[in-house]
Scaffold this motif. Structure first.
Motif, PDB file in Angstrom:
ATOM      1  N   UNK A 153      -4.066   2.096  24.573  1.00  0.00           N
ATOM      2  CA  UNK A 153      -2.760   1.868  23.941  1.00  0.00           C
ATOM      3  C   UNK A 153      -2.708   0.478  23.308  1.00  0.00           C
ATOM      4  N   UNK A 154      -3.273  -0.504  23.974  1.00  0.00           N
ATOM      5  CA  UNK A 154      -3.324  -1.848  23.404  1.00  0.00           C
ATOM      6  C   UNK A 154      -4.115  -1.837  22.091  1.00  0.00           C
ATOM      7  N   UNK A 155      -5.245  -1.139  22.077  1.00  0.00           N
ATOM      8  CA  UNK A 155      -6.075  -1.068  20.870  1.00  0.00           C
ATOM      9  C   UNK A 155      -5.336  -0.365  19.729  1.00  0.00           C
ATOM     10  N   UNK A 156      -4.786   0.824  19.987  1.00  0.00           N
ATOM     11  CA  UNK A 156      -4.154   1.580  18.898  1.00  0.00           C
ATOM     12  C   UNK A 156      -2.855   0.929  18.438  1.00  0.00           C
ATOM     13  N   UNK A 157      -2.206   0.183  19.311  1.00  0.00           N
ATOM     14  CA  UNK A 157      -0.977  -0.528  18.931  1.00  0.00           C
ATOM     15  C   UNK A 157      -1.264  -1.636  17.925  1.00  0.00           C
ATOM     16  N   UNK A 158      -2.502  -2.118  17.920  1.00  0.00           N
ATOM     17  CA  UNK A 158      -2.865  -3.211  17.019  1.00  0.00           C
ATOM     18  C   UNK A 158      -3.405  -2.730  15.666  1.00  0.00           C
ATOM     19  N   UNK A 159      -3.494  -1.415  15.476  1.00  0.00           N
ATOM     20  CA  UNK A 159      -4.000  -0.898  14.198  1.00  0.00           C
ATOM     21  C   UNK A 159      -3.016  -1.236  13.084  1.00  0.00           C
ATOM     22  N   UNK A 160      -3.509  -1.622  11.904  1.00  0.00           N
ATOM     23  CA  UNK A 160      -2.616  -2.008  10.810  1.00  0.00           C
ATOM     24  C   UNK A 160      -1.768  -0.824  10.337  1.00  0.00           C
ATOM     25  N   UNK A 161      -0.455  -1.031  10.306  1.00  0.00           N
ATOM     26  CA  UNK A 161       0.445   0.063   9.923  1.00  0.00           C
ATOM     27  C   UNK A 161       0.303   0.470   8.465  1.00  0.00           C
ATOM     28  N   UNK A 162      -0.300  -0.374   7.646  1.00  0.00           N
ATOM     29  CA  UNK A 162      -0.531   0.001   6.253  1.00  0.00           C
ATOM     30  C   UNK A 162      -1.608   1.085   6.148  1.00  0.00           C
ATOM     31  N   UNK A 163      -2.483   1.154   7.165  1.00  0.00           N
ATOM     32  CA  UNK A 163      -3.599   2.103   7.131  1.00  0.00           C
ATOM     33  C   UNK A 163      -3.437   3.287   8.072  1.00  0.00           C
ATOM     34  N   UNK A 164      -2.727   3.083   9.188  1.00  0.00           N
ATOM     35  CA  UNK A 164      -2.623   4.127  10.207  1.00  0.00           C
ATOM     36  C   UNK A 164      -1.201   4.251  10.742  1.00  0.00           C
ATOM     37  N   UNK A 165      -0.816   5.481  11.054  1.00  0.00           N
ATOM     38  CA  UNK A 165       0.395   5.736  11.831  1.00  0.00           C
ATOM     39  C   UNK A 165      -0.072   6.144  13.221  1.00  0.00           C
ATOM     40  N   UNK A 166       0.591   5.624  14.255  1.00  0.00           N
ATOM     41  CA  UNK A 166       0.199   5.940  15.630  1.00  0.00           C
ATOM     42  C   UNK A 166       1.422   6.478  16.372  1.00  0.00           C
ATOM     43  N   UNK A 167       1.284   7.667  16.918  1.00  0.00           N
ATOM     44  CA  UNK A 167       2.340   8.342  17.662  1.00  0.00           C
ATOM     45  C   UNK A 167       1.997   8.357  19.143  1.00  0.00           C
ATOM     46  N   UNK A 168       2.981   8.108  19.995  1.00  0.00           N
ATOM     47  CA  UNK A 168       2.831   8.233  21.447  1.00  0.00           C
ATOM     48  C   UNK A 168       3.788   9.313  21.927  1.00  0.00           C
ATOM     49  N   UNK A 169       3.288  10.240  22.751  1.00  0.00           N
ATOM     50  CA  UNK A 169       4.097  11.370  23.224  1.00  0.00           C
ATOM     51  C   UNK A 169       3.817  11.543  24.708  1.00  0.00           C
ATOM     52  N   UNK A 170       4.869  11.443  25.520  1.00  0.00           N
ATOM     53  CA  UNK A 170       4.667  11.677  26.948  1.00  0.00           C
ATOM     54  C   UNK A 170       5.986  11.951  27.639  1.00  0.00           C
TER      55      UNK A 170
END
Length: 192
Positions: A153-170
């Motif tokens: 989660x720490x890694x994917x949270x740091x992905x640049x929002x201009x390049x990636x969208x990251x969804x969390x579902x739980x």
């Protein structure tokens, strides 16, 4: 009813995978996701599936053969951190799925780890097409799983929002640590 993380993972993949696509099952386990992916890509597509346990390979090969989907799948007795050793430099993939944790009904000492998972994620993001998705279903009902979830989660949270969208579902009000889901989607490149 709200979908479980596993069922929602298949919905998210069904939305984008088409006949002829190249996809990855990063943790083949008992072959359920591998079979699902093989059905989606058809005979003109291809699934690359990885696992470190020989039993996972045996179970998956048997399942694929029983359903007639063994021709469009290559199984690797390797960890998912070796994905870059398998894919050629400019090869693209449409989707990938991970089930993080350990193989049900097997040696619980053999499990995924944050270091190798993040190596695999970095490799996959380089090969992912625009609007492609990487799904992580995270089982964190054990100490190592909790650590892996935090690091991922720490890694994917740091992905640049201009390049990636990251969804969390739980689900946050359920007992017994139901799995959570992360979906990484590569955005369409902006024209300058």
């Amino acid at each position: 009813m709200l979908n479980t993380a596993l069922r929602y993972s298949h919905e998210l993949l069904s939305d984008i995978i088409e006949i002829g696509d190249q996809v990855i099952d990063a943790t083949m386990g008992n072959g359920n996701d591998t079979l699902f992916l093989a059905e989606k890509v058809g005979t003109s597509g291809h699934v690359y599936a990885f696992d470190v346990q020989e039993q996972a390979l045996i179970n998956t090969a048997k399942k694929l053969k029983e359903h007639g989907y063994d021709k469009q799948v290559t199984l690797f007795l390797k960890g998912h951190e070796t994905i870059n050793d398998v894919l050629i430099t400019d090869q693209t993939i449409k989707a990938a799925i991970f089930n993080l944790g350990y193989l049900p009904k097997s040696d619980k000492q053999i499990m995924t780890h944050e270091r190798t998972t993040i190596i695999a994620l970095k490799a996959l993001m380089d090969h992912l097409v625009e609007k492609g998705r990487i799904i992580l279903v995270i089982y964190d009902g054990h100490e190592e799983g909790k650590t892996e979830k935090e690091e991922v989660i720490s890694f994917v949270s740091s992905l640049p929002q201009e390049k990636f969208s990251v969804l969390s579902y739980q689900f946050i009000n359920q007992k017994n640590n139901p799995p959570s889901l992360i979906c990484i989607e590569k955005k369409k490149a902006r024209k300058s």
